[in-house]
Design an enzyme around this catalytic site. Sequence first.
Site, PDB file in Angstrom:
ATOM      1  N   LYS A  52      12.179 -46.304   4.868  1.00 23.18           N
ATOM      2  CA  LYS A  52      13.416 -46.219   4.079  1.00 23.18           C
ATOM      3  C   LYS A  52      13.678 -44.811   3.547  1.00 23.18           C
ATOM      4  CE  LYS A  52      11.807 -49.249   1.015  1.00 23.18           C
ATOM      5  NZ  LYS A  52      10.324 -49.359   1.159  1.00 23.18           N
ATOM      6  N   HIS A 180       3.176 -51.002  -6.331  1.00 20.98           N
ATOM      7  CA  HIS A 180       3.912 -49.744  -6.209  1.00 20.98           C
ATOM      8  C   HIS A 180       4.155 -49.251  -7.625  1.00 20.98           C
ATOM      9  CE1 HIS A 180       6.666 -46.634  -5.150  1.00 20.98           C
ATOM     10  NE2 HIS A 180       6.730 -46.978  -3.890  1.00 20.98           N
ATOM     11  N   SER A 183       8.711 -44.950  -7.603  1.00 20.57           N
ATOM     12  CA  SER A 183       8.881 -43.752  -6.796  1.00 20.57           C
ATOM     13  C   SER A 183       9.014 -42.534  -7.710  1.00 20.57           C
ATOM     14  CB  SER A 183      10.105 -43.899  -5.904  1.00 20.57           C
ATOM     15  OG  SER A 183      10.084 -42.901  -4.925  1.00 20.57           O
ATOM     16  N   GLY A 220       4.919 -43.562  -4.237  1.00 20.49           N
ATOM     17  CA  GLY A 220       5.006 -42.946  -5.558  1.00 20.49           C
ATOM     18  C   GLY A 220       4.390 -41.563  -5.608  1.00 20.49           C
ATOM     19  N   GLU A 250       1.826 -46.665   1.089  1.00 20.79           N
ATOM     20  CA  GLU A 250       3.178 -46.619   1.656  1.00 20.79           C
ATOM     21  C   GLU A 250       3.912 -45.359   1.197  1.00 20.79           C
ATOM     22  OE1 GLU A 250       4.877 -50.141  -0.013  1.00 20.79           O
ATOM     23  OE2 GLU A 250       3.487 -51.483   0.991  1.00 20.79           O
ATOM     24  N   PRO A 251       3.395 -44.175   1.485  1.00 19.47           N
ATOM     25  CA  PRO A 251       4.067 -42.955   1.015  1.00 19.47           C
ATOM     26  C   PRO A 251       5.367 -42.695   1.761  1.00 19.47           C
ATOM     27  CG  PRO A 251       2.269 -42.385   2.480  1.00 19.47           C
ATOM     28  CD  PRO A 251       2.200 -43.867   2.287  1.00 19.47           C
ATOM     29  N   GLY A 252       6.390 -42.274   1.041  1.00 21.07           N
ATOM     30  CA  GLY A 252       7.656 -41.887   1.657  1.00 21.07           C
ATOM     31  C   GLY A 252       7.954 -40.435   1.311  1.00 21.07           C
ATOM     32  N   ARG A 253       8.431 -40.249   0.081  1.00 21.15           N
ATOM     33  CA  ARG A 253       8.838 -38.939  -0.436  1.00 21.15           C
ATOM     34  C   ARG A 253       7.816 -37.842  -0.143  1.00 21.15           C
ATOM     35  NH1 ARG A 253      11.966 -38.396  -4.741  1.00 21.15           N
ATOM     36  NH2 ARG A 253      11.668 -40.556  -5.391  1.00 21.15           N
ATOM     37  N   PHE A 299      21.171 -41.740  -6.560  1.00 24.39           N
ATOM     38  CA  PHE A 299      20.179 -42.810  -6.388  1.00 24.39           C
ATOM     39  C   PHE A 299      18.752 -42.368  -6.690  1.00 24.39           C
ATOM     40  CE2 PHE A 299      23.444 -44.193  -3.150  1.00 24.39           C
ATOM     41  CZ  PHE A 299      23.967 -45.186  -3.948  1.00 24.39           C
ATOM     42  N   ASP A 300      18.497 -41.073  -6.526  1.00 19.63           N
ATOM     43  CA  ASP A 300      17.106 -40.620  -6.646  1.00 19.63           C
ATOM     44  C   ASP A 300      16.939 -39.617  -7.789  1.00 19.63           C
ATOM     45  OD1 ASP A 300      14.447 -40.754  -5.801  1.00 19.63           O
ATOM     46  OD2 ASP A 300      14.659 -38.965  -4.551  1.00 19.63           O
ATOM     47  N   TYR A 383      15.285 -39.677   0.602  1.00 17.96           N
ATOM     48  CA  TYR A 383      16.381 -40.475   0.016  1.00 17.96           C
ATOM     49  C   TYR A 383      17.691 -39.702  -0.031  1.00 17.96           C
ATOM     50  CZ  TYR A 383      12.249 -43.134  -1.187  1.00 17.96           C
ATOM     51  OH  TYR A 383      11.062 -43.816  -1.100  1.00 17.96           O
TER      52      TYR A 383
HETATM   53  N1  PLP Z   1       7.044 -48.908  -0.597  1.00 14.21           N
HETATM   54  C1  PLP Z   1       8.002 -49.627  -1.217  1.00 14.21           C
HETATM   55  C2  PLP Z   1       7.876 -51.113  -1.239  1.00 14.21           C
HETATM   56  C3  PLP Z   1       9.093 -48.980  -1.829  1.00 14.21           C
HETATM   57  O1  PLP Z   1      10.038 -49.696  -2.446  1.00 14.21           O
HETATM   58  C4  PLP Z   1       9.168 -47.558  -1.759  1.00 14.21           C
HETATM   59  C5  PLP Z   1      10.271 -46.830  -2.377  1.00 14.21           C
HETATM   60  O2  PLP Z   1      11.165 -47.341  -2.984  1.00 14.21           O
HETATM   61  C6  PLP Z   1       8.156 -46.863  -1.077  1.00 14.21           C
HETATM   62  C7  PLP Z   1       7.107 -47.566  -0.529  1.00 14.21           C
HETATM   63  C8  PLP Z   1       8.147 -45.365  -0.953  1.00 14.21           C
HETATM   64  O3  PLP Z   1       7.987 -44.755  -2.172  1.00 14.21           O
HETATM   65  P1  PLP Z   1       7.793 -43.174  -2.305  1.00 14.21           P
HETATM   66  O4  PLP Z   1       8.885 -42.532  -1.539  1.00 14.21           O
HETATM   67  O5  PLP Z   1       7.859 -42.929  -3.758  1.00 14.21           O
HETATM   68  O6  PLP Z   1       6.454 -42.830  -1.753  1.00 14.21           O
END
Ligand code: PLP
Length: 415
Positions: A52, A180, A183, A220, A250-253, A299-300, A383
Site C-alpha cells: 500500500k 502495528h 505508521s 511503523g 510489514e515495513p512500508g515507509r 493523508f500522511d 503514501y
Molecule cells: N501494515 C499495515 C497493516 C498497515 O496498515 C501499514 C500502514 O498503514 C503498514 C503495514 C505499513 O506501515 P509503515 O509504512 O509505517 O511501515
Amino acid sequence: GELKKRVDRIDIAGCEPGEEDAFYVADMGEVYRQHMRWKMNLGRVKPFYAVKCNPDPEVLRLMAKLGNGFDCASKTEIDLALKTGIDPSRIIYAQPCKTRSYLRYARQKGVKQMTFDNADELYKIKNDFPDAELYLRILTDDSTSLCRLSMKFGASLDTARALLDLAKKLELNVVGVSFHVGSGAEDPGAFLKAAQDARWVFDQAAEVGYELHTLDVGGGFCDDTFEQFAAILSKAVDDLFPAHIRIIAEPGRYYVAAAFTLAANVIARRDVFDPQTSSGSYMIYLNDGVYGNFSNIIFDHQHPIAQILTCANGSVPPTPGLTASGSSTPDPSADDPLRVPAGVEYSIWGPTCDGIDVISSQIVLPGLVDVGDWLYFEDMGAYTRCSATRFNGFPDNHDVIYVSSESGASALLEY
Ligand code: PLP
C-alpha cells in the site's frame, strides 16, 4: 542529474499538453541500501513489504528479488505481488476486516496467511477460507505515531482470549500474533510493550491448544530513528521469543520514502506585493498538488520541502514586488555586510480549484521563480502516488524514471 536531463528536453512554450507533467525519479539503489541496513540491524526479522505504501512495479520487483515477502490489503495488491512471480506463501493478507469475495480469491490463489481481530471475521473466514493461517492482530499504543491505526484495528488484550477460544471452537488455524505500532511511530517503547503483549497472547494461545509459530511486528519504521527502534525491537524479540519462533514485519515507509524525488512545473504565478507594508511574496501554482502526488500532505501529515530545479531568472534573490509595483521595494538591510540573502518568499499551490490544495503556505527560495520553471521535492516515495486522485482532470499516472546509485540493485534489476 536525471531530473535536469528530463526537464531540459521539455520546451514549455511549444510542448504538447501533458509533456510538462510532474514526474518522479526513483533511486532503486536507495531501496537496496535500506534493505541492507535492515539486514544489519534486524537480521532475525523477515520483511513483508507493505504494498500500500508504494505499489510501484519496479519496487515490487526489487522486493521479490531481495527475497522479501509482501503485505497486501486487497485483491489488487495480491495480484500485484503475485505478478512478480513469487510463491503465495510470501504474502500476508494483513487486513483484519476483509471483503468476502477477496477472501475466496485469496483461497483460490493459495494466499493463506491473514490477520483477524474480531469474532465476525472468524465466522467469515470459517465460511470462505477455513484452512487459512491466521494471525491475531492485537491493539497497540500508537499515541505517538504520525498515522494512528489502533482506533480502527486491533483486538484488546481483554478480548484476545475469547477470540482464541472461538477460533478453536470453529476449528480454525491460528498460527501467530500481529501488531502495528502506527505508521511513523515516534516511541520505540511502543514496540517493546507490543512485543510483551504479543508474548502474553502466545501463552494464552498455548493454553487454548495452539502452538503459534510466527510473530508479525508490523510497520511503523522511519528512516531517522531506525537503528534506535531496531535495537529495542531486536532485544525484545530475542528476550521474549525463542529462536524457533519466526519473526516477520510489514515495513512500508522505511523502504521507499527517500528513494523517490518528484519534479513539478510552475504553471502560474501571482505577485502579492503589499504596498501597505512594502513587503511581498509570490503565489506559485504547480501542476501537482494535494489531490495528486502531494496527497501525503493530507493523508500522511507530511511537509514536503520545495527546492529549485530550474530557474530561468537565475538564483540571485531579487526583491518581490517588482512586477506589481513596477519598481523594486527598498530593502532596509541591503547595506548590512553581515546580511545573508534571504531569497524570495513564496506560497506554493496545486493546480485544482480548491483552497485546500496548498503545498507550502510559506517558503523562502533562493531565486525568482517564474512560470515554466521547475521545482523538486525529495522524500516523496511513501503514501504519495498511491493515494493520488484525478480531481479536476489532472493525471495521477506520472512517469517514473528509474536509476540506481548502487550496483547491487542494478545487478538484481538488470539495469
Ligand atoms: N501494515 C499495515 C497493516 C498497515 O496498515 C501499514 C500502514 O498503514 C503498514 C503495514 C505499513 O506501515 P509503515 O509504512 O509505517 O511501515
